[in-house]
Design a protein around this motif. Structure first.
Motif, PDB file in Angstrom:
ATOM      1  N   LEU A 177       0.800  -1.221   0.000  1.00  6.13           N
ATOM      2  CA  LEU A 177       0.000   0.000   0.000  1.00  6.13           C
ATOM      3  C   LEU A 177       0.834   1.273   0.000  1.00  6.13           C
ATOM      4  O   LEU A 177       0.271   2.365  -0.041  1.00  6.13           O
ATOM      5  CB  LEU A 177      -0.925   0.014   1.226  1.00  6.13           C
ATOM      6  N   ARG A 178       2.152   1.139   0.020  1.00  3.55           N
ATOM      7  CA  ARG A 178       3.000   2.335   0.071  1.00  3.55           C
ATOM      8  C   ARG A 178       2.682   3.299  -1.062  1.00  3.55           C
ATOM      9  O   ARG A 178       2.599   2.915  -2.226  1.00  3.55           O
ATOM     10  CB  ARG A 178       4.480   1.951   0.010  1.00  3.55           C
ATOM     11  N   ASP A 179       2.479   4.553  -0.669  1.00  4.09           N
ATOM     12  CA  ASP A 179       2.234   5.654  -1.603  1.00  4.09           C
ATOM     13  C   ASP A 179       0.981   5.474  -2.466  1.00  4.09           C
ATOM     14  O   ASP A 179       0.877   6.051  -3.542  1.00  4.09           O
ATOM     15  CB  ASP A 179       3.467   5.892  -2.486  1.00  4.09           C
ATOM     16  N   ARG A 180       0.038   4.690  -2.007  1.00  2.03           N
ATOM     17  CA  ARG A 180      -1.232   4.508  -2.709  1.00  2.03           C
ATOM     18  C   ARG A 180      -2.370   5.047  -1.856  1.00  2.03           C
ATOM     19  O   ARG A 180      -2.221   5.250  -0.661  1.00  2.03           O
ATOM     20  CB  ARG A 180      -1.492   3.022  -2.967  1.00  2.03           C
ATOM     21  N   THR A 181      -3.508   5.227  -2.476  1.00  2.00           N
ATOM     22  CA  THR A 181      -4.716   5.529  -1.718  1.00  2.00           C
ATOM     23  C   THR A 181      -5.373   4.200  -1.382  1.00  2.00           C
ATOM     24  O   THR A 181      -5.697   3.423  -2.276  1.00  2.00           O
ATOM     25  CB  THR A 181      -5.686   6.408  -2.529  1.00  2.00           C
ATOM     26  N   ALA A 182      -5.547   3.936  -0.102  1.00  2.00           N
ATOM     27  CA  ALA A 182      -6.188   2.706   0.355  1.00  2.00           C
ATOM     28  C   ALA A 182      -7.651   3.013   0.661  1.00  2.00           C
ATOM     29  O   ALA A 182      -7.950   3.965   1.385  1.00  2.00           O
ATOM     30  CB  ALA A 182      -5.491   2.177   1.599  1.00  2.00           C
ATOM     31  N   VAL A 183      -8.544   2.220   0.096  1.00  2.00           N
ATOM     32  CA  VAL A 183      -9.967   2.363   0.381  1.00  2.00           C
ATOM     33  C   VAL A 183     -10.382   1.134   1.182  1.00  2.00           C
ATOM     34  O   VAL A 183     -10.354   0.013   0.680  1.00  2.00           O
ATOM     35  CB  VAL A 183     -10.807   2.480  -0.912  1.00  2.00           C
ATOM     36  N   LEU A 184     -10.749   1.358   2.420  1.00  2.00           N
ATOM     37  CA  LEU A 184     -11.181   0.287   3.305  1.00  2.00           C
ATOM     38  C   LEU A 184     -12.707   0.315   3.346  1.00  2.00           C
ATOM     39  O   LEU A 184     -13.298   1.347   3.653  1.00  2.00           O
ATOM     40  CB  LEU A 184     -10.601   0.505   4.705  1.00  2.00           C
ATOM     41  N   VAL A 185     -13.330  -0.807   3.007  1.00  2.00           N
ATOM     42  CA  VAL A 185     -14.782  -0.892   2.920  1.00  2.00           C
ATOM     43  C   VAL A 185     -15.283  -1.884   3.958  1.00  2.00           C
ATOM     44  O   VAL A 185     -14.712  -2.966   4.121  1.00  2.00           O
ATOM     45  CB  VAL A 185     -15.220  -1.356   1.507  1.00  2.00           C
ATOM     46  N   VAL A 222      -3.637  -0.727   8.183  1.00  2.00           N
ATOM     47  CA  VAL A 222      -3.457  -0.083   6.880  1.00  2.00           C
ATOM     48  C   VAL A 222      -2.491   1.095   7.009  1.00  2.00           C
ATOM     49  O   VAL A 222      -1.603   1.286   6.185  1.00  2.00           O
ATOM     50  CB  VAL A 222      -4.817   0.359   6.286  1.00  2.00           C
ATOM     51  N   ARG A 223      -2.651   1.881   8.058  1.00  2.00           N
ATOM     52  CA  ARG A 223      -1.762   3.043   8.269  1.00  2.00           C
ATOM     53  C   ARG A 223      -0.305   2.583   8.387  1.00  2.00           C
ATOM     54  O   ARG A 223       0.597   3.224   7.853  1.00  2.00           O
ATOM     55  CB  ARG A 223      -2.200   3.816   9.511  1.00  2.00           C
ATOM     56  N   LYS A 224      -0.066   1.455   9.086  1.00  2.00           N
ATOM     57  CA  LYS A 224       1.295   0.924   9.229  1.00  2.00           C
ATOM     58  C   LYS A 224       1.907   0.566   7.880  1.00  2.00           C
ATOM     59  O   LYS A 224       3.118   0.576   7.725  1.00  2.00           O
ATOM     60  CB  LYS A 224       1.298  -0.313  10.139  1.00  2.00           C
ATOM     61  N   ALA A 225       1.053   0.266   6.893  1.00  2.00           N
ATOM     62  CA  ALA A 225       1.540  -0.134   5.564  1.00  2.00           C
ATOM     63  C   ALA A 225       1.983   1.056   4.721  1.00  2.00           C
ATOM     64  O   ALA A 225       2.471   0.871   3.608  1.00  2.00           O
ATOM     65  CB  ALA A 225       0.455  -0.927   4.829  1.00  2.00           C
ATOM     66  N   GLY A 226       1.800   2.282   5.212  1.00  2.00           N
ATOM     67  CA  GLY A 226       2.347   3.464   4.551  1.00  2.00           C
ATOM     68  C   GLY A 226       1.619   4.000   3.340  1.00  2.00           C
ATOM     69  O   GLY A 226       2.259   4.491   2.397  1.00  2.00           O
ATOM     70  N   PRO A 227       0.277   3.956   3.316  1.00  2.00           N
ATOM     71  CA  PRO A 227      -0.405   4.525   2.150  1.00  2.00           C
ATOM     72  C   PRO A 227      -0.316   6.050   2.126  1.00  2.00           C
ATOM     73  O   PRO A 227      -0.082   6.676   3.159  1.00  2.00           O
ATOM     74  CB  PRO A 227      -1.863   4.083   2.358  1.00  2.00           C
ATOM     75  N   ARG A 228      -0.525   6.614   0.960  1.00  2.00           N
ATOM     76  CA  ARG A 228      -0.563   8.071   0.811  1.00  2.00           C
ATOM     77  C   ARG A 228      -1.765   8.618   1.568  1.00  2.00           C
ATOM     78  O   ARG A 228      -1.689   9.632   2.245  1.00  2.00           O
ATOM     79  CB  ARG A 228      -0.630   8.443  -0.668  1.00  2.00           C
ATOM     80  N   SER A 229      -2.911   7.929   1.430  1.00  2.00           N
ATOM     81  CA  SER A 229      -4.114   8.336   2.152  1.00  2.00           C
ATOM     82  C   SER A 229      -5.009   7.119   2.369  1.00  2.00           C
ATOM     83  O   SER A 229      -4.880   6.115   1.676  1.00  2.00           O
ATOM     84  CB  SER A 229      -4.877   9.422   1.398  1.00  2.00           C
ATOM     85  N   ILE A 230      -5.916   7.247   3.348  1.00  2.00           N
ATOM     86  CA  ILE A 230      -6.858   6.174   3.662  1.00  2.00           C
ATOM     87  C   ILE A 230      -8.267   6.742   3.607  1.00  2.00           C
ATOM     88  O   ILE A 230      -8.569   7.749   4.250  1.00  2.00           O
ATOM     89  CB  ILE A 230      -6.610   5.587   5.065  1.00  2.00           C
ATOM     90  N   VAL A 231      -9.125   6.050   2.840  1.00  2.00           N
ATOM     91  CA  VAL A 231     -10.537   6.393   2.757  1.00  2.00           C
ATOM     92  C   VAL A 231     -11.326   5.237   3.368  1.00  2.00           C
ATOM     93  O   VAL A 231     -11.117   4.083   3.002  1.00  2.00           O
ATOM     94  CB  VAL A 231     -10.979   6.594   1.287  1.00  2.00           C
TER      95      VAL A 231
END
Length: 167
Positions: free
Chosen positions: A69-77, A94-103
């Motif tokens: 998820l690094r540098d990606r937008t993660a969408v958690l549903v 998810v935050r620990k995985a380093g995404p750019r943003s989380i929705v």
């Protein structure tokens, strides 16, 4: 993968949740656990059983490793949020995985729980936040559980769709 940790005799009532991985993340709502009589021994056994269930599902679904998820937008549903225990542990993992943003995208959740989730993600999309919230299932005509065969079917359809789109 995330697994809700349910109260004894009431598995849909979350006392916490766990996410698998190299360093499994566990969140327990000790106030809720105490209210339903979930003692440390029960919680430890539940964690072990849940990790094994996740391992079996990961193998059955052909999901070896979590997505990068690094540098990606993660969408958690999620199909809905009540106490927030399950989604909190998922958001932390998810935050620990380093995404750019989380929705976070959910159809229904109580307003107070949504407020608790705001610091854990960058955006929340929630279709309904009823003031008098009782249970997620009360907002569905059919809230039956999805079985493994259905999940495998949906995963196969998603893989087929991804192949078509990439061609």
């Amino acid at each position: 993968m995330v697994q809700k940790l349910g109260a004894q005799g009431r598995p849909e009532y979350a006392i916490g949740a766990i996410v698998d991985g190299q360093d499994p993340e566990v969140v327990i709502d000790y106030q809720v656990a105490a209210a339903v009589g979930a003692e440390d021994g029960y919680i430890k056994r539940l964690i072990a059983v849940s990790l094994e269930k996740i391992r079996r599902r990961r193998a059955a679904y052909g999901l070896d490793l979590p997505l990068d998820l690094r540098d990606r937008t993660a969408v958690l549903v999620d199909d809905g949020v009540a106490t927030g225990s399950t989604v909190k542990v998922a958001l932390k993992a998810v935050r620990k995985a380093g995404p750019r943003s989380i929705v976070l995208a959910v159809p229904v959740a109580p307003p107070d729980t949504l407020s608790e989730l705001v610091p854990l993600c960058d955006e929340i999309i929630c279709l309904m936040a009823p003031k008098h919230f009782h249970a997620v299932g009360a907002h569905y005509n059919d809230f039956g559980q999805t079985n493994d065969a259905e999940v495998l079917d949906y995963l196969e359809r998603a893989r087929d769709f991804a192949k078509q789109v990439s061609q």
